[in-house]
Scaffold this motif. Structure first.
Motif, PDB file in Angstrom:
ATOM      1  N   ASP A 279      42.635  59.753  92.444  1.00  0.00           N
ATOM      2  CA  ASP A 279      41.452  59.110  93.002  1.00  0.00           C
ATOM      3  C   ASP A 279      40.442  58.793  91.902  1.00  0.00           C
ATOM      4  OD1 ASP A 279      42.402  59.252  95.622  1.00  0.00           O
ATOM      5  OD2 ASP A 279      41.700  61.317  95.837  1.00  0.00           O
ATOM      6  N   SER A 280      40.666  59.376  90.720  1.00  0.00           N
ATOM      7  CA  SER A 280      39.813  59.114  89.559  1.00  0.00           C
ATOM      8  C   SER A 280      40.584  58.222  88.577  1.00  0.00           C
ATOM      9  CB  SER A 280      39.436  60.441  88.892  1.00  0.00           C
ATOM     10  OG  SER A 280      40.616  61.154  88.543  1.00  0.00           O
ATOM     11  N   LEU A 281      39.984  57.931  87.431  1.00  0.00           N
ATOM     12  CA  LEU A 281      40.650  57.098  86.436  1.00  0.00           C
ATOM     13  C   LEU A 281      41.400  57.973  85.433  1.00  0.00           C
ATOM     14  CD1 LEU A 281      37.914  54.390  85.751  1.00  0.00           C
ATOM     15  CD2 LEU A 281      39.845  54.313  87.346  1.00  0.00           C
ATOM     16  N   PRO A 282      42.644  57.643  85.107  1.00  0.00           N
ATOM     17  CA  PRO A 282      43.458  58.461  84.203  1.00  0.00           C
ATOM     18  C   PRO A 282      42.905  58.485  82.776  1.00  0.00           C
ATOM     19  CG  PRO A 282      44.813  56.908  85.448  1.00  0.00           C
ATOM     20  CD  PRO A 282      43.394  56.503  85.650  1.00  0.00           C
ATOM     21  N   CYS A 293      53.052  60.729  84.585  1.00  0.00           N
ATOM     22  CA  CYS A 293      52.351  59.455  84.490  1.00  0.00           C
ATOM     23  C   CYS A 293      51.242  59.486  85.527  1.00  0.00           C
ATOM     24  CB  CYS A 293      53.293  58.275  84.757  1.00  0.00           C
ATOM     25  SG  CYS A 293      52.443  56.679  84.823  1.00  0.00           S
ATOM     26  N   ASP A 294      50.002  59.377  85.077  1.00  0.00           N
ATOM     27  CA  ASP A 294      48.857  59.345  85.988  1.00  0.00           C
ATOM     28  C   ASP A 294      48.448  57.900  86.233  1.00  0.00           C
ATOM     29  OD1 ASP A 294      48.878  62.073  86.074  1.00  0.00           O
ATOM     30  OD2 ASP A 294      47.042  62.368  84.922  1.00  0.00           O
ATOM     31  N   ILE A 295      48.174  57.573  87.481  1.00  0.00           N
ATOM     32  CA  ILE A 295      47.821  56.204  87.861  1.00  0.00           C
ATOM     33  C   ILE A 295      46.541  56.204  88.693  1.00  0.00           C
ATOM     34  CG2 ILE A 295      48.517  54.187  89.230  1.00  0.00           C
ATOM     35  CD1 ILE A 295      51.413  54.832  88.534  1.00  0.00           C
ATOM     36  N   GLY A 296      45.616  55.321  88.334  1.00  0.00           N
ATOM     37  CA  GLY A 296      44.404  55.095  89.110  1.00  0.00           C
ATOM     38  C   GLY A 296      44.253  53.609  89.402  1.00  0.00           C
ATOM     39  N   ILE A 297      43.553  53.274  90.478  1.00  0.00           N
ATOM     40  CA  ILE A 297      43.483  51.878  90.938  1.00  0.00           C
ATOM     41  C   ILE A 297      42.035  51.504  91.258  1.00  0.00           C
ATOM     42  CG2 ILE A 297      44.414  50.193  92.582  1.00  0.00           C
ATOM     43  CD1 ILE A 297      46.484  52.468  93.332  1.00  0.00           C
ATOM     44  N   LYS A 298      41.662  50.276  90.887  1.00  0.00           N
ATOM     45  CA  LYS A 298      40.379  49.705  91.262  1.00  0.00           C
ATOM     46  C   LYS A 298      40.585  48.259  91.706  1.00  0.00           C
ATOM     47  CE  LYS A 298      37.502  53.092  90.340  1.00  0.00           C
ATOM     48  NZ  LYS A 298      36.672  53.716  91.405  1.00  0.00           N
ATOM     49  N   ILE A 299      39.711  47.780  92.576  1.00  0.00           N
ATOM     50  CA  ILE A 299      39.708  46.373  92.969  1.00  0.00           C
ATOM     51  C   ILE A 299      38.357  45.772  92.597  1.00  0.00           C
ATOM     52  CG2 ILE A 299      39.703  44.747  94.905  1.00  0.00           C
ATOM     53  CD1 ILE A 299      41.702  46.545  96.327  1.00  0.00           C
ATOM     54  N   ASP A 300      38.389  44.626  91.903  1.00  0.00           N
ATOM     55  CA  ASP A 300      37.177  43.871  91.607  1.00  0.00           C
ATOM     56  C   ASP A 300      37.078  42.771  92.660  1.00  0.00           C
ATOM     57  OD1 ASP A 300      35.190  42.197  90.695  1.00  0.00           O
ATOM     58  OD2 ASP A 300      35.782  42.343  88.586  1.00  0.00           O
ATOM     59  N   VAL A 308      45.036  48.300  87.622  1.00  0.00           N
ATOM     60  CA  VAL A 308      45.797  49.550  87.710  1.00  0.00           C
ATOM     61  C   VAL A 308      45.853  50.170  86.328  1.00  0.00           C
ATOM     62  CG1 VAL A 308      47.927  50.655  88.450  1.00  0.00           C
ATOM     63  CG2 VAL A 308      47.177  48.536  89.556  1.00  0.00           C
ATOM     64  N   ILE A 309      45.411  51.401  86.232  1.00  0.00           N
ATOM     65  CA  ILE A 309      45.358  52.107  84.950  1.00  0.00           C
ATOM     66  C   ILE A 309      46.380  53.235  84.959  1.00  0.00           C
ATOM     67  CG2 ILE A 309      43.885  53.397  83.366  1.00  0.00           C
ATOM     68  CD1 ILE A 309      41.494  51.983  84.754  1.00  0.00           C
ATOM     69  N   SER A 310      47.225  53.261  83.956  1.00  0.00           N
ATOM     70  CA  SER A 310      48.252  54.309  83.869  1.00  0.00           C
ATOM     71  C   SER A 310      48.163  54.996  82.508  1.00  0.00           C
ATOM     72  CB  SER A 310      49.648  53.723  84.066  1.00  0.00           C
ATOM     73  OG  SER A 310      49.898  52.666  83.158  1.00  0.00           O
ATOM     74  N   ALA A 311      48.442  56.295  82.501  1.00  0.00           N
ATOM     75  CA  ALA A 311      48.394  57.085  81.270  1.00  0.00           C
ATOM     76  C   ALA A 311      49.652  57.933  81.154  1.00  0.00           C
ATOM     77  CB  ALA A 311      47.157  57.983  81.258  1.00  0.00           C
ATOM     78  N   ILE A 312      50.262  57.898  79.977  1.00  0.00           N
ATOM     79  CA  ILE A 312      51.427  58.746  79.690  1.00  0.00           C
ATOM     80  C   ILE A 312      51.322  59.285  78.270  1.00  0.00           C
ATOM     81  CG2 ILE A 312      52.964  57.448  81.231  1.00  0.00           C
ATOM     82  CD1 ILE A 312      54.289  56.285  78.660  1.00  0.00           C
ATOM     83  N   ASP A 313      52.111  60.294  77.980  1.00  0.00           N
ATOM     84  CA  ASP A 313      52.354  60.719  76.611  1.00  0.00           C
ATOM     85  C   ASP A 313      53.538  59.895  76.106  1.00  0.00           C
ATOM     86  OD1 ASP A 313      53.474  62.067  74.320  1.00  0.00           O
ATOM     87  OD2 ASP A 313      52.327  63.845  74.855  1.00  0.00           O
TER      88      ASP A 313
END
Length: 346
Positions: A279-282, A293-300, A308-313
């Motif tokens: 629910d927050s930004l990765p 893999c963490d994923i966060g979503i926003k709509i403009d 869509v923001i994703s974060a991985i190692d």
């Protein structure tokens, strides 16, 4: 107990693979190969392994004779260096998991275009699978003789975009991916662009319009929609050791609310242990050292775009951890065996 061999054990992805396999209950490393450091103890190259793994590295040529005695072979080699070893493994009925690029593209002409090299074994493509586990059938992974482990940028981008494409929520001609990676993504070999003084206190775009992971992203997104999809992908180098943050943009083709889209993502990945919908930004620090893999979503709403923001190692979910995830599936083990470590955070 699975008998494991590793080619390219002393690169960044290779040493991460060794580190993870040492914490895997059902694997035993039989040999580690490295032409550069053949004859040296692994712990001499990476002293953090001292008294835990002092085995001597052997040459690539010497290791070829040992392939027949193992169950699974990991290849952590530059592109163009894996294909011959893959062929040898298949001939010896050994499962091979290639962390390199040689079998990622299903069309040999695409490999020639993106890598400027001829693909020598097109007959082996039928035995291979591009295996991002969250997007592939577990049975198909088990049945494949050759597993092409996805690239790090492709992993972060595909996991972010797949639910949108599969559920026809976006204009497929509007996809833009802006991604940033730590310096380890460039590998361990000496390059001027990777030197501390070249990277520190700076951020730079590179391979603009022609990064090779673009081919994987487009290939796999096209399979989801069953039509040709092109993307605009720009990678950046940032002054940190590891991690990828990918920000994907597209025009919305639906009137669904942000909450509805979140529910679509959660349903899409409901059986995927390693994908976390936030629910927050990765942030990369929360996945550092992990296979998540963490994923966060926003709509403009002003521009009708979804972000869509994703974060991985990049060395774990983007390389070694995902390779072990593929091994676990291939040999009917718990998918998360040996790779449940949480992010280090700081």
């Amino acid at each position: 107990m699975l008998k494991v061999g590793i080619f390219g054990a002393t690169g960044y992805a290779g040493q991460q693979l060794v580190w993870l396999l040492m914490n895997h209950k059902f694997s035993q490393i039989e040999f580690m190969a490295s032409n550069t450091y053949a004859g040296k103890e692994f712990s001499e190259i990476y002293p953090n392994f001292k008294n835990r793994l002092d085995s001597k590295l052997i040459s690539i040529e010497e290791a070829k004779d040992k392939i027949k005695d193992i169950d699974v072979l990991f290849l952590a080699l530059p592109h163009g260096k894996s294909a011959d070893l893959v062929k040898l493994s298949v001939e010896n009925s050994v499962k091979v998991i290639d962390l390199g690029a040689d079998f990622r593209l299903t069309n040999p002409e695409d490999f020639l275009y993106w890598y400027k090299m001829k693909f020598n074994y097109p007959e082996l493509i039928k035995d291979s699978i591009y295996s991002l586990p969250e997007l592939k059938s577990k049975e198909d992974i088990k049945n494949a003789k050759i597993i092409a482990n996805p690239g790090c940028y492709a992993t972060a981008s595909l996991l972010a975009l797949a639910p949108l494409v599969k559920n026809k929520l976006i204009d497929l001609n509007s996809i833009v991916i802006d991604a940033k990676s730590g310096v380890s993504g460039a590998g361990r070999s000496l390059k001027v662009g990777s030197l501390f003084s070249e990277c520190n206190e700076s951020i730079k775009a590179y391979s603009v319009g022609n990064h090779r992971h673009t081919a994987e992203i487009e290939q796999e997104l096209s399979l989801l929609e069953n039509e040709k999809i092109t993307t605009l992908f720009t990678p950046h180098l940032v002054p940190m050791n590891r991690g990828i943050l990918a920000v994907s943009y597209a025009n919305l083709d639906t009137s669904k609310s942000l909450q509805e889209i979140y529910e679509i993502y959660k349903d899409f990945y409901k059986s995927s242990y390693f994908v976390r919908i936030l629910d927050s930004l990765p942030e990369t620090r929360f996945v550092k050292g992990s296979n998540f893999c963490d994923i966060g979503i926003k709509i403009d709403t002003r521009t009708n775009k979804i972000i869509v923001i994703s974060a991985i190692d990049n060395l774990v979910k983007g390389a070694a951890g995902q390779a072990i995830q593929n091994m676990n599936i291939s040999f009917d083990l718990d998918e998360f065996q040996g790779i449940t470590t949480l992010g280090i955070n700081i």
